[in-house]
Every structure is written in C-alpha cells, then in structure tokens.
Design an enzyme around this catalytic site. Structure first.
Site, PDB file in Angstrom:
ATOM      1  N   LEU A  12      55.552  -0.493  11.250  1.00  0.00           N
ATOM      2  CA  LEU A  12      55.711   0.442  10.622  1.00  0.00           C
ATOM      3  C   LEU A  12      55.349   0.924   9.211  1.00  0.00           C
ATOM      4  CD1 LEU A  12      58.944   1.245  12.390  1.00  0.00           C
ATOM      5  CD2 LEU A  12      57.143   2.605  12.956  1.00  0.00           C
TER       6      LEU A  12
ATOM      7  N   LYS B 268      53.688  -4.497   5.868  1.00  0.00           N
ATOM      8  CA  LYS B 268      52.930  -5.164   5.494  1.00  0.00           C
ATOM      9  C   LYS B 268      51.235  -5.244   4.361  1.00  0.00           C
ATOM     10  CE  LYS B 268      51.019  -0.792   7.170  1.00  0.00           C
ATOM     11  NZ  LYS B 268      52.280  -0.153   7.772  1.00  0.00           N
TER      12      LYS B 268
ATOM     13  N   SER C  24      48.051   1.136  12.132  1.00  0.00           N
ATOM     14  CA  SER C  24      47.574   0.369  14.515  1.00  0.00           C
ATOM     15  C   SER C  24      48.508   1.250  15.124  1.00  0.00           C
ATOM     16  CB  SER C  24      46.704  -0.518  13.842  1.00  0.00           C
ATOM     17  OG  SER C  24      47.711  -1.461  13.524  1.00  0.00           O
TER      18      SER C  24
END
EC number: 2.7.1.25
Length: 200
Positions: free
Chosen positions: A35, A40, A108
């Site tokens: 999320l 990330k 993604s």
C-alpha cells in the site's frame, strides 16, 4: 507493411551469464509491492544503498519517478495501472539481462498484473517482496497526504480506499514495516538473496 512480422530478435555476444560473472553476483528483480505509505520507497532506497556499499550492481525503479517520465501518459484506471506494471516489468527484465539487480517499488495492486510480470523472468529471477503494513498505519503515516485527499473525494481510484489492493499470498519475502525497522527489513531481504546464492 511494418509490424511484428518485420521484427527479428537480435542476439549479442555478451550474455547475461557473462555480465553476472563479471559483477560477481546474479541478477534478479526485487518486486516491492504494498500500500501507499507502507514503506516501499524507503526500503528500496536503503536496499540500494546497501548494494552500492557492497559493490553489488543495482538500480531502483520507483512508481512516482516512472510516472513522471516513461509512463507519464498513463492515469490510474485499472487498464492504465495494468499497462504501467507491464512496462515496468519489461524494463526490469532489461536490467536483469544486463546483470543488475532491479528494485521495483510499485503498489501494483492487482495479483494478475504481478503474476504476468513474474512470467517474464526465469526461475528464481522474480522475487516478490510484500511490504506489509496495516492500512490504518499507512494512513497515519500518509507521507504525501494522499489518504486525506482520497477520504475527501479529491482523489479517485485510490488503492485501499476506493480501489482494491489484492494482498499477495505467496511472496518470497514478507516484510512487516510496522514491526521491523528499515535496517531489519533490508537485512531480511539480503538474507534471502544470500540463501538463494544471488549475492555472496
């Protein structure tokens, strides 16, 4: 008439294996999915720094950066998200062919899209890293103020709010950034790569 039938795949004398041998490590794509606000980009940056300091060839493909350039013509509809991931998968494959570890940091959200990218790679070359973090924690972090805008209806098709995120169920590595530090998260990924003899 020009088209696919006019194309011939070219083969060059310097192979992926030769590049890997010269780099003294194998190549792969580390596909960081999760999320917005899960961490990330932060993990990707720290991982890239670790690789650089240890003379391992790597490069980060970041969701925002790619959308500012290569994919600036794409929006956030389901079709555009799929095309965004398809293009990034192909670019990642080029990096892997070049003997480099590609670190792809992308939400993604759709499992089918991630699986399509996986199919581009050879055995063990696609490593899905699920950057797992509860949405309430991501929303509290909200580094870009996107959740707030999504809640206010300013942003449409926002993953986790008005658009689904299909959680991975068989990732090679799962990193829970609400429980582990960035350093610990990087170490988990590095240990996996060492176990699989991708790096030494």
């Amino acid at each position: 008439m020009e088209g696919p039938t006019m194309l011939t795949k070219q083969h060059y004398r310097v192979s992926k294996a030769m590049r890997q041998n010269k780099n003294n490590h194998k190549s792969c794509v580390l596909w960081l999915t999760g999320l917005s606000g899960s961490g990330k980009s932060t993990v990707a940056d720290a991982l890239d720094k670790y690789f650089y300091e240890n003379e391992i060839k790597s490069y980060v493909l970041d969701g925002d950066n790619i959308r500012l350039g290569l994919n600036k013509n794409l929006g956030f509809s389901s079709a555009d998200r799929t095309e965004n991931i398809r293009r990034v998968g192909e670019v990642s494959k080029l990096f892997v062919d070049a003997g480099t570890i590609s670190i792809a940091a992308f939400i993604s959200p759709f499992m089918d899209d991630r699986n399509e990218v996986r199919r581009l790679f050879g055995e063990g070359e696609f490593i899905e890293v699920y950057i797992k973090c509860p949405i309430d924690i991501c929303e509290k972090r909200d580094p870009k103020g996107l959740y707030k805008k999504a809640r206010e209806g300013i942003l449409q098709e926002f993953t986790g709010i008005s658009s689904p995120y299909e959680e991975p169920n068989d990732s090679e590595v799962v990193v829970q950034t609400d429980k582990y530090s960035i350093e610990e998260s990087v170490q988990m990924i590095v240990e996996y790569l060492m176990k699989k003899k991708i790096i030494k």
